[in-house]
Design an enzyme around this catalytic site. Structure first.
Site, PDB file in Angstrom:
ATOM      1  N   LEU A 289      21.109  16.088 -34.429  1.00 28.04           N
ATOM      2  CA  LEU A 289      21.021  15.423 -33.125  1.00 28.04           C
ATOM      3  C   LEU A 289      22.222  14.505 -32.937  1.00 28.04           C
ATOM      4  O   LEU A 289      22.564  13.728 -33.827  1.00 28.04           O
ATOM      5  CB  LEU A 289      19.725  14.616 -33.049  1.00 28.04           C
ATOM      6  CG  LEU A 289      18.448  15.461 -32.990  1.00 28.04           C
ATOM      7  CD1 LEU A 289      17.219  14.580 -33.185  1.00 28.04           C
ATOM      8  CD2 LEU A 289      18.353  16.235 -31.681  1.00 28.04           C
TER       9      LEU A 289
ATOM     10  N   HIS B 291      13.471  14.385 -45.583  1.00 25.50           N
ATOM     11  CA  HIS B 291      14.438  15.277 -46.233  1.00 25.50           C
ATOM     12  C   HIS B 291      14.053  15.474 -47.704  1.00 25.50           C
ATOM     13  O   HIS B 291      13.783  14.489 -48.412  1.00 25.50           O
ATOM     14  CB  HIS B 291      15.848  14.683 -46.133  1.00 25.50           C
ATOM     15  CG  HIS B 291      16.878  15.591 -46.729  1.00 25.50           C
ATOM     16  ND1 HIS B 291      17.109  16.864 -46.246  1.00 25.50           N
ATOM     17  CD2 HIS B 291      17.713  15.439 -47.797  1.00 25.50           C
ATOM     18  CE1 HIS B 291      18.053  17.447 -46.980  1.00 25.50           C
ATOM     19  NE2 HIS B 291      18.426  16.610 -47.925  1.00 25.50           N
TER      20      HIS B 291
ATOM     21  N   ASP C 261      21.226  13.820 -42.813  1.00 23.61           N
ATOM     22  CA  ASP C 261      20.273  13.357 -43.831  1.00 23.61           C
ATOM     23  C   ASP C 261      20.723  12.035 -44.451  1.00 23.61           C
ATOM     24  O   ASP C 261      20.772  11.870 -45.675  1.00 23.61           O
ATOM     25  CB  ASP C 261      20.071  14.448 -44.898  1.00 23.61           C
ATOM     26  CG  ASP C 261      19.470  15.699 -44.280  1.00 23.61           C
ATOM     27  OD1 ASP C 261      18.585  15.555 -43.435  1.00 23.61           O
ATOM     28  OD2 ASP C 261      19.893  16.805 -44.615  1.00 23.61           O
TER      29      ASP C 261
HETATM   30  C1  GRF Z   1      10.595  20.321 -45.295  1.00 23.68           C
HETATM   31  O1  GRF Z   1      10.985  20.610 -46.612  1.00 23.68           O
HETATM   32  C2  GRF Z   1      11.379  19.178 -44.739  1.00 23.68           C
HETATM   33  O2  GRF Z   1      11.656  18.181 -45.675  1.00 23.68           O
HETATM   34  C3  GRF Z   1      12.656  19.860 -44.344  1.00 23.68           C
HETATM   35  O3  GRF Z   1      12.213  21.087 -43.773  1.00 23.68           O
HETATM   36  C4  GRF Z   1      10.981  21.463 -44.375  1.00 23.68           C
HETATM   37  C5  GRF Z   1       9.975  21.703 -43.290  1.00 23.68           C
HETATM   38  O4  GRF Z   1       8.762  22.215 -43.766  1.00 23.68           O
HETATM   39  N1  GRF Z   1      13.449  19.027 -43.488  1.00 23.68           N
HETATM   40  P1  GRF Z   1       7.528  22.395 -42.774  1.00 23.68           P
HETATM   41  O5  GRF Z   1       8.027  23.158 -41.566  1.00 23.68           O
HETATM   42  O6  GRF Z   1       7.023  21.035 -42.411  1.00 23.68           O
HETATM   43  O7  GRF Z   1       6.503  23.185 -43.531  1.00 23.68           O
END
Ligand code: GRF
Length: 195
Positions: A96, A112, A153
């Protein structure tokens, strides 16, 4: 009692973290309601999870002709209508820009699957596991941080947890453990900031 916090959750995929928030709102672990789930992709399971719970959904697709800044400005306008207290990036796979972020200062948080400064970007769990196998690290982790700008991140850390990597781990077992821990960390963090 205070009015429930208004959450907008941005997703791009499976939405297991969205599900953790849905469940925490439902069991009153959180004094919050999800007022909209936004996806930048059609036909992802996270949208189905929202629909099953009657949460409004918004699909904001990008076109190759649309510039990132225009997309982000349009997204900000659409999200602002929901008057969010918090915007949660839960598996949102777009960076973003300030065209979005400037409208929601200190209100956007990102989950993250790595510790601060380690493995920013995609495939963070895969890269951590490869580094473990190369003998470079013996743990990875998860963080929730504010998103002040376009850095990937990166931003003030609200919460983090170390996840050890074990000898018997495979990428699959590590990934599963990380996801379970993510759900807990995200809800613990939201409990702290939503008072
Ligand atoms: C998670 O590992 C999150 O940390 C990362 O993307 C993944 C999303 O998983 N940014 P979900 O779609 O919530 O199952």
């Amino acid at each position: 009692m205070k009015a429930p916090a208004r959450l907008v959750v941005l997703i791009s995929g499976n939405g297991s973290n969205l599900q953790a928030i849905i469940d925490a709102c439902r069991n009153k672990q959180l004094n919050a309601e999800i007022v909209c789930v936004v996806s930048n992709k059609e036909n992802v399971y996270g949208l189905e999870r929202a629909r099953q719970t009657n949460i409004p959904t918004l699909i904001q697709l990008s076109s190759p002709q649309q510039e990132r800044h225009a997309y982000d400005a349009a997204l900000a306008q659409a999200v602002a209508k929901y008057q969010p207290d918090w915007i949660i990036l839960a598996g949102w796979l777009r960076i973003l820009s300030l065209d979005f972020l400037k409208h929601f200062f200190n209100k956007v948080l990102n989950l993250h699957p790595a510790l601060p400064g380690m493995f920013p970007g995609t495939q963070a769990i895969e890269r951590a596991f490869a580094d473990y196998q190369a003998g470079k690290i013996n743990h990875t982790g998860i963080m929730v941080h504010l998103v002040p700008d376009e850095d990937i991140d990166c931003g003030p850390v609200l919460n983090q947890v170390i996840i050890p990597i074990y000898l018997e781990d495979t990428l699959t077992t590590l990934t599963e453990r990380m996801h379970r821990a993510e759900h807990r960390l995200l809800i613990d963090t939201l409990k702290k900031i939503i008072v």
